[in-house]
Design a protein around this motif. Sequence first.
Motif, PDB file in Angstrom:
ATOM      1  N   PHE A  53     -92.445  71.520  56.371  1.00 21.01           N
ATOM      2  CA  PHE A  53     -93.771  71.049  55.980  1.00 21.01           C
ATOM      3  C   PHE A  53     -94.386  71.976  54.928  1.00 21.01           C
ATOM      4  O   PHE A  53     -94.890  71.513  53.900  1.00 21.01           O
ATOM      5  N   ASN A  54     -94.349  73.277  55.169  1.00 21.93           N
ATOM      6  CA  ASN A  54     -94.948  74.222  54.232  1.00 21.93           C
ATOM      7  C   ASN A  54     -94.236  74.247  52.882  1.00 21.93           C
ATOM      8  O   ASN A  54     -94.882  74.329  51.835  1.00 21.93           O
ATOM      9  N   THR A  55     -92.915  74.137  52.897  1.00 15.75           N
ATOM     10  CA  THR A  55     -92.164  74.066  51.636  1.00 15.75           C
ATOM     11  C   THR A  55     -92.551  72.802  50.880  1.00 15.75           C
ATOM     12  O   THR A  55     -92.804  72.847  49.666  1.00 15.75           O
ATOM     13  N   GLY A  56     -92.602  71.690  51.587  1.00 18.79           N
ATOM     14  CA  GLY A  56     -92.979  70.435  50.953  1.00 18.79           C
ATOM     15  C   GLY A  56     -94.388  70.469  50.389  1.00 18.79           C
ATOM     16  O   GLY A  56     -94.638  70.002  49.274  1.00 18.79           O
ATOM     17  N   LYS A  57     -95.303  71.036  51.138  1.00 17.72           N
ATOM     18  CA  LYS A  57     -96.694  71.142  50.686  1.00 17.72           C
ATOM     19  C   LYS A  57     -96.774  71.964  49.400  1.00 17.72           C
ATOM     20  O   LYS A  57     -97.447  71.563  48.436  1.00 17.72           O
ATOM     21  N   ARG A  58     -96.070  73.084  49.381  1.00 19.77           N
ATOM     22  CA  ARG A  58     -96.068  73.955  48.197  1.00 19.77           C
ATOM     23  C   ARG A  58     -95.507  73.215  46.984  1.00 19.77           C
ATOM     24  O   ARG A  58     -96.082  73.262  45.886  1.00 19.77           O
ATOM     25  N   LEU A  59     -94.398  72.513  47.171  1.00 18.08           N
ATOM     26  CA  LEU A  59     -93.783  71.782  46.058  1.00 18.08           C
ATOM     27  C   LEU A  59     -94.694  70.666  45.540  1.00 18.08           C
ATOM     28  O   LEU A  59     -94.850  70.497  44.323  1.00 18.08           O
ATOM     29  N   LEU A  60     -95.278  69.909  46.440  1.00 14.91           N
ATOM     30  CA  LEU A  60     -96.152  68.810  46.023  1.00 14.91           C
ATOM     31  C   LEU A  60     -97.377  69.336  45.286  1.00 14.91           C
ATOM     32  O   LEU A  60     -97.760  68.802  44.237  1.00 14.91           O
ATOM     33  N   ASN A  61     -97.974  70.396  45.793  1.00 14.47           N
ATOM     34  CA  ASN A  61     -99.136  70.970  45.107  1.00 14.47           C
ATOM     35  C   ASN A  61     -98.764  71.546  43.742  1.00 14.47           C
ATOM     36  O   ASN A  61     -99.532  71.436  42.784  1.00 14.47           O
ATOM     37  N   THR A  62     -97.570  72.135  43.628  1.00 15.82           N
ATOM     38  CA  THR A  62     -97.085  72.638  42.343  1.00 15.82           C
ATOM     39  C   THR A  62     -96.926  71.491  41.351  1.00 15.82           C
ATOM     40  O   THR A  62     -97.321  71.602  40.185  1.00 15.82           O
ATOM     41  N   ALA A  63     -96.366  70.385  41.813  1.00 17.89           N
ATOM     42  CA  ALA A  63     -96.178  69.225  40.945  1.00 17.89           C
ATOM     43  C   ALA A  63     -97.515  68.687  40.449  1.00 17.89           C
ATOM     44  O   ALA A  63     -97.660  68.335  39.274  1.00 17.89           O
ATOM     45  N   ILE A  64     -98.497  68.651  41.323  1.00 19.11           N
ATOM     46  CA  ILE A  64     -99.817  68.139  40.938  1.00 19.11           C
ATOM     47  C   ILE A  64    -100.481  69.072  39.934  1.00 19.11           C
ATOM     48  O   ILE A  64    -101.152  68.617  39.000  1.00 19.11           O
ATOM     49  N   LYS A  65    -100.279  70.369  40.074  1.00 20.48           N
ATOM     50  CA  LYS A  65    -100.825  71.313  39.090  1.00 20.48           C
ATOM     51  C   LYS A  65    -100.192  71.092  37.729  1.00 20.48           C
ATOM     52  O   LYS A  65    -100.848  71.260  36.704  1.00 20.48           O
ATOM     53  N   LYS A  66     -98.907  70.719  37.709  1.00 17.19           N
ATOM     54  CA  LYS A  66     -98.218  70.464  36.441  1.00 17.19           C
ATOM     55  C   LYS A  66     -98.703  69.177  35.783  1.00 17.19           C
ATOM     56  O   LYS A  66     -98.747  69.079  34.566  1.00 17.19           O
ATOM     57  N   GLU A  67     -99.003  68.171  36.595  1.00 18.42           N
ATOM     58  CA  GLU A  67     -99.452  66.867  36.092  1.00 18.42           C
ATOM     59  C   GLU A  67    -100.682  66.430  36.855  1.00 18.42           C
ATOM     60  O   GLU A  67    -100.624  65.571  37.730  1.00 18.42           O
ATOM     61  N   LYS A  68    -101.800  67.020  36.514  1.00 14.23           N
ATOM     62  CA  LYS A  68    -103.053  66.797  37.255  1.00 14.23           C
ATOM     63  C   LYS A  68    -103.470  65.331  37.327  1.00 14.23           C
ATOM     64  O   LYS A  68    -104.071  64.917  38.294  1.00 14.23           O
ATOM     65  N   GLY A  69    -103.171  64.560  36.334  1.00 12.24           N
ATOM     66  CA  GLY A  69    -103.629  63.176  36.300  1.00 12.24           C
ATOM     67  C   GLY A  69    -102.633  62.162  36.834  1.00 12.24           C
ATOM     68  O   GLY A  69    -102.839  60.962  36.680  1.00 12.24           O
ATOM     69  N   ASN A  70    -101.572  62.611  37.478  1.00  9.87           N
ATOM     70  CA  ASN A  70    -100.539  61.692  37.947  1.00  9.87           C
ATOM     71  C   ASN A  70    -100.992  61.010  39.238  1.00  9.87           C
ATOM     72  O   ASN A  70    -101.004  61.618  40.309  1.00  9.87           O
ATOM     73  N   THR A  71    -101.352  59.754  39.126  1.00 10.69           N
ATOM     74  CA  THR A  71    -101.875  58.994  40.263  1.00 10.69           C
ATOM     75  C   THR A  71    -100.885  58.949  41.416  1.00 10.69           C
ATOM     76  O   THR A  71    -101.273  59.065  42.583  1.00 10.69           O
ATOM     77  N   GLU A  72     -99.615  58.798  41.109  1.00  2.00           N
ATOM     78  CA  GLU A  72     -98.613  58.680  42.175  1.00  2.00           C
ATOM     79  C   GLU A  72     -98.500  59.978  42.978  1.00  2.00           C
ATOM     80  O   GLU A  72     -98.398  59.955  44.205  1.00  2.00           O
ATOM     81  N   LEU A  73     -98.550  61.109  42.298  1.00  2.00           N
ATOM     82  CA  LEU A  73     -98.490  62.392  43.003  1.00  2.00           C
ATOM     83  C   LEU A  73     -99.754  62.620  43.832  1.00  2.00           C
ATOM     84  O   LEU A  73     -99.677  63.103  44.967  1.00  2.00           O
ATOM     85  N   ILE A  74    -100.895  62.254  43.283  1.00  2.00           N
ATOM     86  CA  ILE A  74    -102.155  62.363  44.031  1.00  2.00           C
ATOM     87  C   ILE A  74    -102.080  61.489  45.278  1.00  2.00           C
ATOM     88  O   ILE A  74    -102.484  61.886  46.374  1.00  2.00           O
ATOM     89  N   PHE A  75    -101.516  60.288  45.136  1.00  2.00           N
ATOM     90  CA  PHE A  75    -101.365  59.392  46.279  1.00  2.00           C
ATOM     91  C   PHE A  75    -100.450  60.003  47.333  1.00  2.00           C
ATOM     92  O   PHE A  75    -100.743  59.939  48.533  1.00  2.00           O
ATOM     93  N   LEU A  76     -99.336  60.589  46.911  1.00  2.00           N
ATOM     94  CA  LEU A  76     -98.430  61.230  47.873  1.00  2.00           C
ATOM     95  C   LEU A  76     -99.147  62.325  48.661  1.00  2.00           C
ATOM     96  O   LEU A  76     -99.002  62.426  49.876  1.00  2.00           O
ATOM     97  N   ARG A  77     -99.934  63.132  47.949  1.00  2.00           N
ATOM     98  CA  ARG A  77    -100.644  64.204  48.649  1.00  2.00           C
ATOM     99  C   ARG A  77    -101.686  63.620  49.596  1.00  2.00           C
ATOM    100  O   ARG A  77    -101.794  64.043  50.742  1.00  2.00           O
ATOM    101  N   TYR A  78    -102.438  62.635  49.124  1.00  2.00           N
ATOM    102  CA  TYR A  78    -103.452  62.015  49.977  1.00  2.00           C
ATOM    103  C   TYR A  78    -102.806  61.428  51.235  1.00  2.00           C
ATOM    104  O   TYR A  78    -103.265  61.676  52.355  1.00  2.00           O
ATOM    105  N   ALA A  79    -101.731  60.671  51.057  1.00  2.00           N
ATOM    106  CA  ALA A  79    -101.067  60.034  52.194  1.00  2.00           C
ATOM    107  C   ALA A  79    -100.544  61.075  53.180  1.00  2.00           C
ATOM    108  O   ALA A  79    -100.660  60.896  54.396  1.00  2.00           O
ATOM    109  N   ASN A  80    -100.003  62.158  52.677  1.00  2.00           N
ATOM    110  CA  ASN A  80     -99.505  63.206  53.562  1.00  2.00           C
ATOM    111  C   ASN A  80    -100.644  63.935  54.263  1.00  2.00           C
ATOM    112  O   ASN A  80    -100.527  64.285  55.436  1.00  2.00           O
ATOM    113  N   GLN A  81    -101.736  64.159  53.560  1.00  2.00           N
ATOM    114  CA  GLN A  81    -102.854  64.869  54.183  1.00  2.00           C
ATOM    115  C   GLN A  81    -103.509  64.049  55.280  1.00  2.00           C
ATOM    116  O   GLN A  81    -103.833  64.587  56.334  1.00  2.00           O
ATOM    117  N   VAL A  82    -103.712  62.770  55.059  1.00  2.00           N
ATOM    118  CA  VAL A  82    -104.356  61.967  56.105  1.00  2.00           C
ATOM    119  C   VAL A  82    -103.414  61.698  57.273  1.00  2.00           C
ATOM    120  O   VAL A  82    -103.869  61.377  58.365  1.00  2.00           O
TER     121      VAL A  82
END
Length: 140
Positions: A53-82
């Motif tokens: 979980f922690n490795t995945g969280k770190r990778l997903l957050n890193t990806a979002i920092k690289k592409e802040k406006g990527n709707t699909e990545l934001i959705f993945l993070r939102y879905a995982n957080q809820v």
Amino acid sequence: MYAKSYACKQTTQQLLQLLANQEQNAFTIGYTGAAKMMMAKHAFNPFTKISNFNTGKRLLNTAIKKEKGNTELIFLRYANQVSAPSFLGYDDNIEDDKQQLFRDLASRQVDEHLAKTVIAFLQQQKLTPTEKQQLTNLSQ
């Protein structure tokens, strides 16, 4: 494959293997992170669960920092957080991500398939009456 990985450990493992053989851009890093978090669901050992979980969280957050406006990545993070158990404390971006998803959907610049997926997922969440109305308007 990601949608099917929720129910099947083997599919999650296949997805991780497929992603490992791809160019490592924000998109593949983000999906690798989301798939790692999914592997936590399939693991039996509590330490393995937390590690994945922690490795995945770190990778997903890193990806979002690289592409802040990527709707699909934001959705993945939102879905995982809820979906994450509250004791993991992975809920820092829920409101911001939800608002970003609403803005992106309203702009109508989101791929139609992704928009339908996001709307269907949001409809299953606890929303304010205003947000429910926004979704109704967006799905028309």
